[in-house]
Design a protein around this motif. Structure first.
Motif, PDB file in Angstrom:
ATOM      1  N   ASP A 283      23.500  52.706  47.453  1.00 38.80           N
ATOM      2  CA  ASP A 283      24.925  52.394  47.331  1.00 38.80           C
ATOM      3  C   ASP A 283      25.234  51.663  46.023  1.00 38.80           C
ATOM      4  O   ASP A 283      26.330  51.117  45.853  1.00 38.80           O
ATOM      5  CB  ASP A 283      25.359  51.532  48.529  1.00 38.80           C
ATOM      6  N   GLY A 284      24.248  51.633  45.098  1.00 34.94           N
ATOM      7  CA  GLY A 284      24.471  51.001  43.805  1.00 34.94           C
ATOM      8  C   GLY A 284      24.541  49.488  43.866  1.00 34.94           C
ATOM      9  O   GLY A 284      25.134  48.850  42.991  1.00 34.94           O
ATOM     10  N   LYS A 285      23.903  48.901  44.871  1.00 33.13           N
ATOM     11  CA  LYS A 285      23.931  47.441  45.036  1.00 33.13           C
ATOM     12  C   LYS A 285      22.537  46.850  44.827  1.00 33.13           C
ATOM     13  O   LYS A 285      22.058  46.046  45.624  1.00 33.13           O
ATOM     14  CB  LYS A 285      24.456  47.070  46.426  1.00 33.13           C
TER      15      LYS A 285
ATOM     16  N   GLY B  62      11.506  45.323  39.446  1.00 32.02           N
ATOM     17  CA  GLY B  62      11.871  45.355  38.035  1.00 32.02           C
ATOM     18  C   GLY B  62      12.751  46.544  37.696  1.00 32.02           C
ATOM     19  O   GLY B  62      13.708  46.427  36.922  1.00 32.02           O
ATOM     20  N   LEU B  63      12.443  47.693  38.300  1.00 38.01           N
ATOM     21  CA  LEU B  63      13.251  48.889  38.063  1.00 38.01           C
ATOM     22  C   LEU B  63      14.664  48.706  38.612  1.00 38.01           C
ATOM     23  O   LEU B  63      15.651  49.085  37.968  1.00 38.01           O
ATOM     24  CB  LEU B  63      12.583  50.103  38.722  1.00 38.01           C
ATOM     25  N   ALA B  64      14.756  48.113  39.794  1.00 41.42           N
ATOM     26  CA  ALA B  64      16.074  47.851  40.382  1.00 41.42           C
ATOM     27  C   ALA B  64      16.874  46.894  39.499  1.00 41.42           C
ATOM     28  O   ALA B  64      18.082  47.066  39.291  1.00 41.42           O
ATOM     29  CB  ALA B  64      15.919  47.268  41.784  1.00 41.42           C
ATOM     30  N   ALA B  65      16.186  45.883  38.971  1.00 40.41           N
ATOM     31  CA  ALA B  65      16.850  44.917  38.090  1.00 40.41           C
ATOM     32  C   ALA B  65      17.337  45.593  36.815  1.00 40.41           C
ATOM     33  O   ALA B  65      18.414  45.271  36.289  1.00 40.41           O
ATOM     34  CB  ALA B  65      15.899  43.773  37.763  1.00 40.41           C
ATOM     35  N   ASP B  66      16.554  46.536  36.310  1.00 40.45           N
ATOM     36  CA  ASP B  66      16.933  47.264  35.100  1.00 40.45           C
ATOM     37  C   ASP B  66      18.229  48.037  35.315  1.00 40.45           C
ATOM     38  O   ASP B  66      19.086  48.095  34.426  1.00 40.45           O
ATOM     39  CB  ASP B  66      15.797  48.210  34.706  1.00 40.45           C
ATOM     40  N   LYS B  67      18.385  48.613  36.501  1.00 41.89           N
ATOM     41  CA  LYS B  67      19.563  49.433  36.790  1.00 41.89           C
ATOM     42  C   LYS B  67      20.850  48.614  36.812  1.00 41.89           C
ATOM     43  O   LYS B  67      21.936  49.159  36.599  1.00 41.89           O
ATOM     44  CB  LYS B  67      19.382  50.159  38.126  1.00 41.89           C
ATOM     45  N   CYS B  68      20.730  47.318  37.106  1.00 38.48           N
ATOM     46  CA  CYS B  68      21.938  46.485  37.153  1.00 38.48           C
ATOM     47  C   CYS B  68      21.966  45.459  36.018  1.00 38.48           C
ATOM     48  O   CYS B  68      22.684  44.455  36.096  1.00 38.48           O
ATOM     49  CB  CYS B  68      22.090  45.811  38.522  1.00 38.48           C
ATOM     50  N   ASN B  69      21.132  45.720  35.006  1.00 36.35           N
ATOM     51  CA  ASN B  69      21.113  44.884  33.793  1.00 36.35           C
ATOM     52  C   ASN B  69      20.789  43.418  34.076  1.00 36.35           C
ATOM     53  O   ASN B  69      21.278  42.523  33.370  1.00 36.35           O
ATOM     54  CB  ASN B  69      22.460  44.988  33.059  1.00 36.35           C
TER      55      ASN B  69
ATOM     56  N   ASP C 204      12.454  47.675  26.086  1.00 34.53           N
ATOM     57  CA  ASP C 204      12.780  46.758  24.999  1.00 34.53           C
ATOM     58  C   ASP C 204      13.084  45.342  25.490  1.00 34.53           C
ATOM     59  O   ASP C 204      12.683  44.362  24.863  1.00 34.53           O
ATOM     60  CB  ASP C 204      13.972  47.313  24.215  1.00 34.53           C
ATOM     61  N   ALA C 205      13.776  45.250  26.618  1.00 30.08           N
ATOM     62  CA  ALA C 205      14.150  43.925  27.130  1.00 30.08           C
ATOM     63  C   ALA C 205      12.912  43.092  27.431  1.00 30.08           C
ATOM     64  O   ALA C 205      12.875  41.881  27.143  1.00 30.08           O
ATOM     65  CB  ALA C 205      14.999  44.076  28.391  1.00 30.08           C
ATOM     66  N   PHE C 206      11.886  43.730  27.993  1.00 33.40           N
ATOM     67  CA  PHE C 206      10.651  43.004  28.284  1.00 33.40           C
ATOM     68  C   PHE C 206       9.864  42.719  27.010  1.00 33.40           C
ATOM     69  O   PHE C 206       9.297  41.641  26.851  1.00 33.40           O
ATOM     70  CB  PHE C 206       9.790  43.788  29.270  1.00 33.40           C
TER      71      PHE C 206
END
Length: 273
Positions: free
Chosen positions: A144-146, A178-185, A221-223
């Motif tokens: 649900d994009g959350k 980490g992947l989930a965090a990447d999706k929501c910046n 890049d962020a990491f």
């Protein structure tokens, strides 16, 4: 009063749902109201087994009345009573069913919350099932994009894996976080999750996998530009050189102490042995 006797309420409700020569259709509205009254009365009397059964039937009634929200609420009540009865398999089943009913309402957050409630009950007694519930709760939110709402659930699942000493699974969960965090910046959470995964591999003395994890995460890049990356670089170097004092020194740095305790305590645990 006879009308408030929960046993009689249940009998009356059951009759409303059964067809006969004089009853050609079930009266689910009347039956559901009676089941709900009985459930509350049983619960007040601490007759949890019968209260659980009554809430199950009330949930079924609400489904028949096309009210999945109320059906889900009753199913959660049944789950809570199953907890009191220490019937762990039913705890999982009831909260899963509640979640499914909330999904029917198009409500991802309550659906995830229901699974989380079940997981928290089961963490100490059936941890493997708790992990499944946490994982499914994360998936519902992500669909649900959350993603950001799932962070605490990833943290909880990882903690259970570590308690079970399933460290490879813990690292994999951290990488999914980490992947989930990447999706929501959520860059800070992302970098912390990646560093934590590297630490878990180092705890296992699996330097090859730790290096691979580091290299893969550094493609982001962020990491690559983060304090967590610089800390990981120093930690990997210290492990490669077998420098115990340097490992302890790095483990006391703010970059690591700001991680969840269950992760940052791992680098020195085996060193101390």
């Amino acid at each position: 009063m006879a009308s408030s006797d929960p046993d009689k309420l249940m009998l009356k409700a059951d009759k409303q749902t059964k067809l006969s020569l004089t009853r050609w259709s079930a009266d689910w509205r009347s039956a559901t109201a009676l089941y709900e009254q009985a459930a509350i009365a049983y619960r007040l009397a601490k007759n949890y087994e019968k209260a659980k059964e009554a809430f199950e039937k009330a949930s079924k009634g609400q489904e028949m009345l096309s009210s999945p929200w109320d059906a889900a609420k009753h199913m959660e009540s049944a789950g809570s009573l199953a907890k009191e009865l220490r019937n762990w398999s039913e705890v999982a089943d009831f909260y899963r069913r509640a979640s499914e009913l909330y999904i029917e309402c198009g409500r991802s957050q309550p659906a995830s919350d229901a699974l989380t409630k079940g997981a928290r009950v089961l963490e100490e007694v059936v941890p493997e099932e708790a992990i499944k519930l946490y994982t499914d709760a994360c998936a519902i939110l992500e669909e649900d994009g959350k993603e950001q709402m799932a962070f605490d659930l990833y943290r909880a699942a990882t903690s259970v894996y570590i308690k079970l000493e399933k460290f490879t699974d813990a690292a994999a969960t951290l990488l999914r976080w980490g992947l989930a965090a990447d999706k929501c910046n959520a860059t800070n959470s992302q970098c912390k999750a990646y560093l934590s995964a590297i630490i878990v591999y180092l705890y296992l003395h699996d330097s090859t996998q730790a290096e691979k994890c580091y290299n893969d995460c550094s493609q982001i890049d962020a990491f690559l530009r983060s304090d967590q990356n610089r800390c990981a670089t120093k930690l990997l170097s210290a492990y490669a050189e077998g420098d115990v004092e340097e490992i302890k020194h790095i483990a006391q740095s703010s970059t690591i102490t700001h991680l969840d305790h269950v992760y940052w305590k791992t680098p020195t645990k085996k060193v101390r042995c």
